[in-house]
Enzyme design. Structure first.
Site, short mmCIF file in Angstrom:
data_model
loop_
_atom_site.label_atom_id
_atom_site.label_comp_id
_atom_site.label_asym_id
_atom_site.label_seq_id
_atom_site.Cartn_x
_atom_site.Cartn_y
_atom_site.Cartn_z
N ARG A 69 0.83 -1.21 0.00
CA ARG A 69 0.00 0.00 0.00
C ARG A 69 0.86 1.26 0.00
O ARG A 69 0.44 2.30 -0.48
CB ARG A 69 -0.97 -0.02 1.20
CG ARG A 69 -2.26 -0.79 0.89
CD ARG A 69 -3.30 -0.63 1.98
NE ARG A 69 -2.92 -1.30 3.22
CZ ARG A 69 -3.00 -2.59 3.43
NH1 ARG A 69 -3.46 -3.38 2.47
NH2 ARG A 69 -2.65 -3.12 4.59
N TYR A 73 -0.12 4.25 -2.37
CA TYR A 73 -0.39 5.59 -1.84
C TYR A 73 0.54 6.62 -2.47
O TYR A 73 0.14 7.74 -2.79
CB TYR A 73 -0.25 5.60 -0.32
CG TYR A 73 -1.29 4.77 0.40
CD1 TYR A 73 -2.49 4.41 -0.23
CD2 TYR A 73 -1.10 4.35 1.71
CE1 TYR A 73 -3.43 3.64 0.41
CE2 TYR A 73 -2.06 3.59 2.37
CZ TYR A 73 -3.22 3.23 1.72
OH TYR A 73 -4.15 2.48 2.37
N TYR A 95 -13.52 8.90 0.46
CA TYR A 95 -14.72 8.60 1.24
C TYR A 95 -14.46 8.92 2.71
O TYR A 95 -13.31 8.94 3.18
CB TYR A 95 -15.16 7.15 1.04
CG TYR A 95 -14.38 6.10 1.78
CD1 TYR A 95 -13.29 5.47 1.20
CD2 TYR A 95 -14.73 5.73 3.08
CE1 TYR A 95 -12.57 4.51 1.89
CE2 TYR A 95 -14.02 4.77 3.78
CZ TYR A 95 -12.94 4.17 3.17
OH TYR A 95 -12.23 3.23 3.86
C1 LIG Z 1 -8.12 3.79 5.39
S1 LIG Z 1 -9.36 3.94 6.61
C2 LIG Z 1 -10.37 5.21 5.90
C3 LIG Z 1 -11.30 5.89 6.90
C4 LIG Z 1 -12.06 7.05 6.28
N1 LIG Z 1 -11.14 8.09 5.87
C5 LIG Z 1 -13.09 7.64 7.22
O1 LIG Z 1 -13.11 8.86 7.38
O2 LIG Z 1 -13.89 6.90 7.79
C6 LIG Z 1 -10.23 2.44 6.33
C7 LIG Z 1 -10.88 1.95 7.59
O3 LIG Z 1 -11.99 2.78 7.90
C8 LIG Z 1 -13.00 2.01 8.50
N2 LIG Z 1 -14.18 1.99 7.62
C9 LIG Z 1 -14.22 2.14 6.28
N3 LIG Z 1 -15.49 2.00 5.83
C10 LIG Z 1 -16.24 1.76 6.91
C11 LIG Z 1 -17.61 1.52 7.12
N4 LIG Z 1 -18.49 1.50 6.10
N5 LIG Z 1 -18.04 1.31 8.38
C12 LIG Z 1 -17.18 1.31 9.43
N6 LIG Z 1 -15.89 1.52 9.30
C13 LIG Z 1 -15.42 1.75 8.05
C14 LIG Z 1 -12.46 0.59 8.66
O4 LIG Z 1 -11.81 0.47 9.93
C15 LIG Z 1 -11.47 0.56 7.52
O5 LIG Z 1 -10.52 -0.47 7.69
#
Ligand SMILES: C[S@@+](CC[C@H](N)C(=O)[O-])C[C@H]1O[C@@H](n2cnc3c(N)ncnc32)[C@H](O)[C@@H]1O
Length: 271
Positions: A69, A73, A95
């Site tokens: 990654r 990135y 997102y």
């Molecule tokens: C790289 S981070 C990105 C987080 C994103 N920037 C945010 O603001 O939520 C990825 C992590 O965010 C969390 N995540 C992403 N999608 C999610 C969802 N639909 N529900 C709960 N946690 C989520 C999970 O822990 C996942 O492994």
């Protein structure tokens, strides 16, 4: 150093829910950009962003299983900066919140600024915000600790069991290659071992996934700590560990506060 090319960068958060979480400011940035580069949760979100601005490009193809990654990135940061260098008004759309557990937007903004360009983050609704709403957690009640799951395993932390513990990216817990899309039961067994330093094996947990489409419900799987290795954990799950111990009163500080209050009263009321 100030750039004269006119290039600028704004990384916006699109929120978690398709079409439902975008702030007016983020929308304007997307609509007015010369180029939108997006790393969002699925193809439907990409279609919607393309409607907002046809100069849309997906950053998703940079993700390849087996490619670290860190490389992915770096390539994304370069893509954003290439547009800025070319004098474009570039919008990076990510997102959730672009500054929450997201290396690319922070790094792209940092580098663009260091080269003299205007660059900033525009906040969005993150998984954390949805989690508080869906699970009815107020982070101010007992406190809340957030860690990335692999970092939590790789480094010794002092956990406060009187507060919530939230682990992000538990689906790839322990992946040191940063090249995998999931790690398995053995990795989570090790994560449980780390957690067992502070929590009993029957401590309740929630695997949480926020809804990303209006017709979806949030996924909230309740389980015990010992059951975590065998659970189905995806890349989009976040692990929520509630407090184990009651808050411990700090008697020494309370006594000092009593003294301060007495002094304050004496100053307020000298007679
Ligand atoms: C790289 S981070 C990105 C987080 C994103 N920037 C945010 O603001 O939520 C990825 C992590 O965010 C969390 N995540 C992403 N999608 C999610 C969802 N639909 N529900 C709960 N946690 C989520 C999970 O822990 C996942 O492994």
């Amino acid at each position: 150093m100030t750039s004269t090319s006119g290039g600028r960068l704004v990384c916006v958060g699109t929120g978690m829910l398709l079409g439902g979480h975008l702030s007016p400011r983020a929308r304007v940035e997307i609509e007015r950009a010369d180029a939108v580069y997006a790393a969002v949760s699925d193809g439907l979100v990409e279609l919607w962003l393309r409607e907002l601005n046809p100069a849309f490009h997906s950053l998703q193809p940079h993700y390849v299983e087996g490619r670290p990654r860190t490389q992915t990135y770096e390539a994304m940061v370069q893509t954003l900066l290439d547009g800025v260098h070319a004098g474009q008004r570039v919008c990076g759309a990510f997102y959730g919140h672009p500054g929450v557990f997201a290396w690319v937007p922070h790094e792209a903004v940092r580098r663009a600024r260091s080269l003299g360009y205007s660059a900033r983050l525009e906040p969005g609704i993150s998984a954390e915000d949805c989690l508080y709403a869906d699970l009815g957690i107020d982070p101010g009640r007992f406190g809340c600790q957030h860690y990335e799951a692999s970092q939590f395993m790789l480094f010794r932390r002092r956990i406060d069991t009187g507060a919530y513990l939230i682990l992000w990216q538990p689906g790839v817990a322990g992946d040191r290659s940063t090249a995998r899309f999931s790690t398995g039961a053995d990795y989570r067994r090790l994560l449980v071992e780390v957690l067992r330093r502070d929590y009993p094996s029957d401590h309740p947990l929630t695997l949480y996934r926020a809804a990303t489409l209006a017709l979806e419900q949030p996924r909230m799987i309740r389980l015990r700590l010992a059951e975590l290795p065998e659970a189905v954990v995806t890349l989009a799950d976040t692990l929520v560990i509630p407090p184990l111990t009651p808050l411990q009163p700090d008697l020494a500080i309370r006594a000092r506060l009593d003294q301060l209050e007495l002094l304050q009263q004496a100053t307020d009321d000298p007679a």
